[in-house]
Design an enzyme around this catalytic site. Structure first.
Site, PDB file in Angstrom:
ATOM      1  N   ALA A  10       0.676  -1.021   0.118  1.00 28.75           N
ATOM      2  CA  ALA A  10      -0.209   0.053  -0.014  1.00 28.75           C
ATOM      3  C   ALA A  10       0.839   1.192   0.256  1.00 28.75           C
ATOM      4  CB  ALA A  10      -0.918   0.056   1.208  1.00 28.75           C
ATOM      5  N   ARG A  12       2.254   2.363  -2.450  1.00 26.89           N
ATOM      6  CA  ARG A  12       2.445   3.395  -3.606  1.00 26.89           C
ATOM      7  C   ARG A  12       1.449   2.473  -4.803  1.00 26.89           C
ATOM      8  NH1 ARG A  12       6.639   1.091  -7.108  1.00 26.89           N
ATOM      9  NH2 ARG A  12       8.217   0.072  -5.609  1.00 26.89           N
ATOM     10  N   VAL A  60       5.469  -9.826   3.079  1.00 25.66           N
ATOM     11  CA  VAL A  60       4.119 -10.761   3.093  1.00 25.66           C
ATOM     12  C   VAL A  60       4.642 -12.292   2.949  1.00 25.66           C
ATOM     13  CG1 VAL A  60       2.499  -9.046   2.255  1.00 25.66           C
ATOM     14  CG2 VAL A  60       3.709 -10.436   0.556  1.00 25.66           C
ATOM     15  N   TYR A 150       5.264 -14.566 -13.495  1.00 21.32           N
ATOM     16  CA  TYR A 150       4.476 -13.417 -13.054  1.00 21.32           C
ATOM     17  C   TYR A 150       3.018 -14.382 -13.684  1.00 21.32           C
ATOM     18  CZ  TYR A 150       2.096  -9.089 -12.693  1.00 21.32           C
ATOM     19  OH  TYR A 150       1.303  -7.803 -12.291  1.00 21.32           O
ATOM     20  N   ALA A 153       1.909 -17.003 -11.699  1.00 19.39           N
ATOM     21  CA  ALA A 153       1.661 -16.633 -10.135  1.00 19.39           C
ATOM     22  C   ALA A 153       0.084 -15.838 -10.200  1.00 19.39           C
ATOM     23  CB  ALA A 153       2.665 -15.667  -9.722  1.00 19.39           C
ATOM     24  N   LYS A 154      -0.065 -15.141 -11.308  1.00 17.94           N
ATOM     25  CA  LYS A 154      -1.421 -14.421 -11.366  1.00 17.94           C
ATOM     26  C   LYS A 154      -2.596 -15.354 -11.849  1.00 17.94           C
ATOM     27  CE  LYS A 154      -0.200 -10.161 -10.165  1.00 17.94           C
ATOM     28  NZ  LYS A 154      -0.367  -9.941  -8.885  1.00 17.94           N
TER      29      LYS A 154
HETATM   30  P1  NAP Z   1       3.801  -1.131  -7.543  1.00 13.82           P
HETATM   31  O1  NAP Z   1       3.555   0.298  -7.950  1.00 13.82           O
HETATM   32  O2  NAP Z   1       5.334  -1.771  -7.833  1.00 13.82           O
HETATM   33  O3  NAP Z   1       3.737  -1.341  -5.782  1.00 13.82           O
HETATM   34  C1  NAP Z   1       3.743  -2.534  -5.452  1.00 13.82           C
HETATM   35  C2  NAP Z   1       4.191  -2.525  -3.819  1.00 13.82           C
HETATM   36  O4  NAP Z   1       4.229  -3.726  -3.445  1.00 13.82           O
HETATM   37  C3  NAP Z   1       5.358  -1.833  -3.408  1.00 13.82           C
HETATM   38  O5  NAP Z   1       5.195  -0.735  -2.580  1.00 13.82           O
HETATM   39  C4  NAP Z   1       6.170  -2.650  -2.881  1.00 13.82           C
HETATM   40  O6  NAP Z   1       7.254  -2.428  -2.083  1.00 13.82           O
HETATM   41  C5  NAP Z   1       5.386  -3.806  -2.374  1.00 13.82           C
HETATM   42  N1  NAP Z   1       6.079  -4.890  -2.216  1.00 13.82           N
HETATM   43  C6  NAP Z   1       6.689  -5.675  -2.827  1.00 13.82           C
HETATM   44  N2  NAP Z   1       6.987  -7.129  -2.324  1.00 13.82           N
HETATM   45  C7  NAP Z   1       6.439  -6.818  -1.015  1.00 13.82           C
HETATM   46  C8  NAP Z   1       6.577  -7.745  -0.064  1.00 13.82           C
HETATM   47  N3  NAP Z   1       6.947  -9.042  -0.212  1.00 13.82           N
HETATM   48  N4  NAP Z   1       5.599  -7.505   1.010  1.00 13.82           N
HETATM   49  C9  NAP Z   1       5.136  -6.254   0.991  1.00 13.82           C
HETATM   50  N5  NAP Z   1       4.975  -5.431   0.243  1.00 13.82           N
HETATM   51  C10 NAP Z   1       5.833  -5.965  -0.986  1.00 13.82           C
HETATM   52  O7  NAP Z   1       2.932  -2.128  -8.173  1.00 13.82           O
HETATM   53  P2  NAP Z   1       1.343  -1.834  -8.646  1.00 13.82           P
HETATM   54  O8  NAP Z   1       1.743  -1.534  -9.958  1.00 13.82           O
HETATM   55  O9  NAP Z   1       0.576  -0.797  -7.803  1.00 13.82           O
HETATM   56  O10 NAP Z   1       0.785  -3.257  -8.767  1.00 13.82           O
HETATM   57  C11 NAP Z   1      -0.021  -3.567  -7.623  1.00 13.82           C
HETATM   58  C12 NAP Z   1      -0.524  -4.932  -7.866  1.00 13.82           C
HETATM   59  O11 NAP Z   1      -1.286  -5.053  -9.066  1.00 13.82           O
HETATM   60  C13 NAP Z   1       0.646  -6.198  -8.029  1.00 13.82           C
HETATM   61  O12 NAP Z   1       0.127  -7.524  -7.605  1.00 13.82           O
HETATM   62  C14 NAP Z   1       0.402  -6.246  -9.348  1.00 13.82           C
HETATM   63  O13 NAP Z   1       1.382  -7.480  -9.894  1.00 13.82           O
HETATM   64  C15 NAP Z   1      -0.668  -5.826  -9.867  1.00 13.82           C
HETATM   65  N6  NAP Z   1      -0.974  -5.615 -11.251  1.00 13.82           N
HETATM   66  C16 NAP Z   1      -0.545  -4.414 -11.828  1.00 13.82           C
HETATM   67  C17 NAP Z   1      -0.809  -3.849 -13.095  1.00 13.82           C
HETATM   68  C18 NAP Z   1      -0.131  -2.854 -13.597  1.00 13.82           C
HETATM   69  O14 NAP Z   1      -0.153  -2.513 -14.877  1.00 13.82           O
HETATM   70  N7  NAP Z   1       0.642  -1.859 -12.931  1.00 13.82           N
HETATM   71  C19 NAP Z   1      -1.234  -4.825 -14.100  1.00 13.82           C
HETATM   72  C20 NAP Z   1      -1.982  -6.110 -13.446  1.00 13.82           C
HETATM   73  C21 NAP Z   1      -1.575  -6.243 -12.182  1.00 13.82           C
HETATM   74  P3  NAP Z   1       8.707  -1.971  -2.488  1.00 13.82           P
HETATM   75  O15 NAP Z   1       8.576  -0.577  -3.239  1.00 13.82           O
HETATM   76  O16 NAP Z   1       9.501  -1.728  -1.161  1.00 13.82           O
HETATM   77  O17 NAP Z   1       9.079  -3.053  -3.518  1.00 13.82           O
END
Ligand code: NAP
Length: 249
Positions: A10, A12, A60, A150, A153-154
């Site tokens: 959460a 970002r 996590v 990925y 996993a998804k």
């Molecule tokens: P993001 O901006 O990279 O943010 C992910 C957050 O998760 C970061 O704050 C990160 O912390 C944290 N994180 C990573 N590993 C962790 C762990 N082991 N324990 C706790 N926190 C952890 O990603 P997002 O784009 O918002 O994506 C959020 C979710 O939506 C993800 O599951 C992603 O796979 C999914 N998603 C995203 C997109 C897209 O286009 N952006 C599309 C489909 C699905 P750090 O910064 O410290 O690493």
């Protein structure tokens, strides 16, 4: 009665937008991320808007850290009955270049992380006879070049979601998945950097492929998550909602 949610990842992106969106519905939110300091801005923004939130640091994929984090939320905010498994990482590579570490890291955060968090939170949900679990899947679950880890996993999260729906339904707990398409976050920015493409060009190329003609925003995804978390969504369970500006599934 105030409901209490944990949103992972959460600090970002989609997680931060989801935490704020749930808070706008009157839900008290634990914004969880790897570092408590990174999640603090999300919690502070919610409090500044008149909501209730704390920041929690935990990996996590670490069982002890998860148990401690969920116990701390229960102590400081109250029993968590809403869980959004959003934390995620990318370790993209074509299969022949993908390392064991790339594979394990992605499985650990997405699948093991969602498992550990859900197992810890369901104890509170079952006791309350009410709960909502939302897992972040992706259109990559349908297959995507360079993302064998990925995508697996998804897709795995979709099976996990449907199983939780079956097991936990009798306790008033629903489980659903939101599968975003291309969303403008640090994650997609990092992908553009890795490919050597300016982010603006990357966004324009993505928009050209998306029926609604624009990339998604974190708030677009948060809106779908908020629906699944709402009181009124109690008869919707085991579903996967693609939030991709078009069909994609
Ligand atoms: P993001 O901006 O990279 O943010 C992910 C957050 O998760 C970061 O704050 C990160 O912390 C944290 N994180 C990573 N590993 C962790 C762990 N082991 N324990 C706790 N926190 C952890 O990603 P997002 O784009 O918002 O994506 C959020 C979710 O939506 C993800 O599951 C992603 O796979 C999914 N998603 C995203 C997109 C897209 O286009 N952006 C599309 C489909 C699905 P750090 O910064 O410290 O690493």
């Amino acid at each position: 009665m105030v409901r209490i949610a944990i949103v992972t990842g959460a600090a970002r992106g989609i997680g931060a937008a989801t935490a704020r969106r749930l808070a706008a519905d009157g839900i008290a939110v634990a914004a969880l991320d790897l570092e408590e300091s990174a999640a603090a801005a999300t919690a502070a923004a919610i409090v500044a808007d008149g909501g209730s939130a704390i920041a929690v640091g935990a990996d996590v994929s670490d069982a002890d850290a998860v148990a401690a984090a969920v116990a701390r939320v229960a102590d400081e905010l109250g029993a968590p009955t809403i869980l959004v498994n959003n934390a995620g990482i990318l370790r993209d590579n074509l299969l022949f270049k993908m390392t064991d570490g790339d594979w394990d890291a992605v499985m650990n955060v997405h699948l093991r992380g969602a498992f550990l968090m859900s197992r810890a939170v369901q104890a509170h949900q079952v006791a309350a006879k009410h709960g909502r679990i939302v897992n972040l899947s992706s259109t990559s679950a349908l297959g995507n070049r360079g993302q064998a880890n990925y995508a697996a996993a998804k897709a795995g999260l979709q099976g996990f979601t449907k199983t939780l729906a079956i097991e936990l339904g009798r306790y008033g707990v629903t489980a659903n998945a939101v599968a975003p398409g291309f969303i403008e976050t640090d994650m997609t920015r990092a992908t553009a950097e890795r490919m050597g493409v300016p982010f603006e060009d990357f966004l324009a190329a993505a928009a050209a492929e998306i029926p609604v003609g624009r990339p998604g925003r974190p708030e677009d995804v948060a809106e779908a998550v908020a629906f699944f978390c709402s009181e009124g969504a109690g008869f919707v369970s085991g579903q996967v909602l693609y939030v991709a500006g078009g069909p994609r599934a």
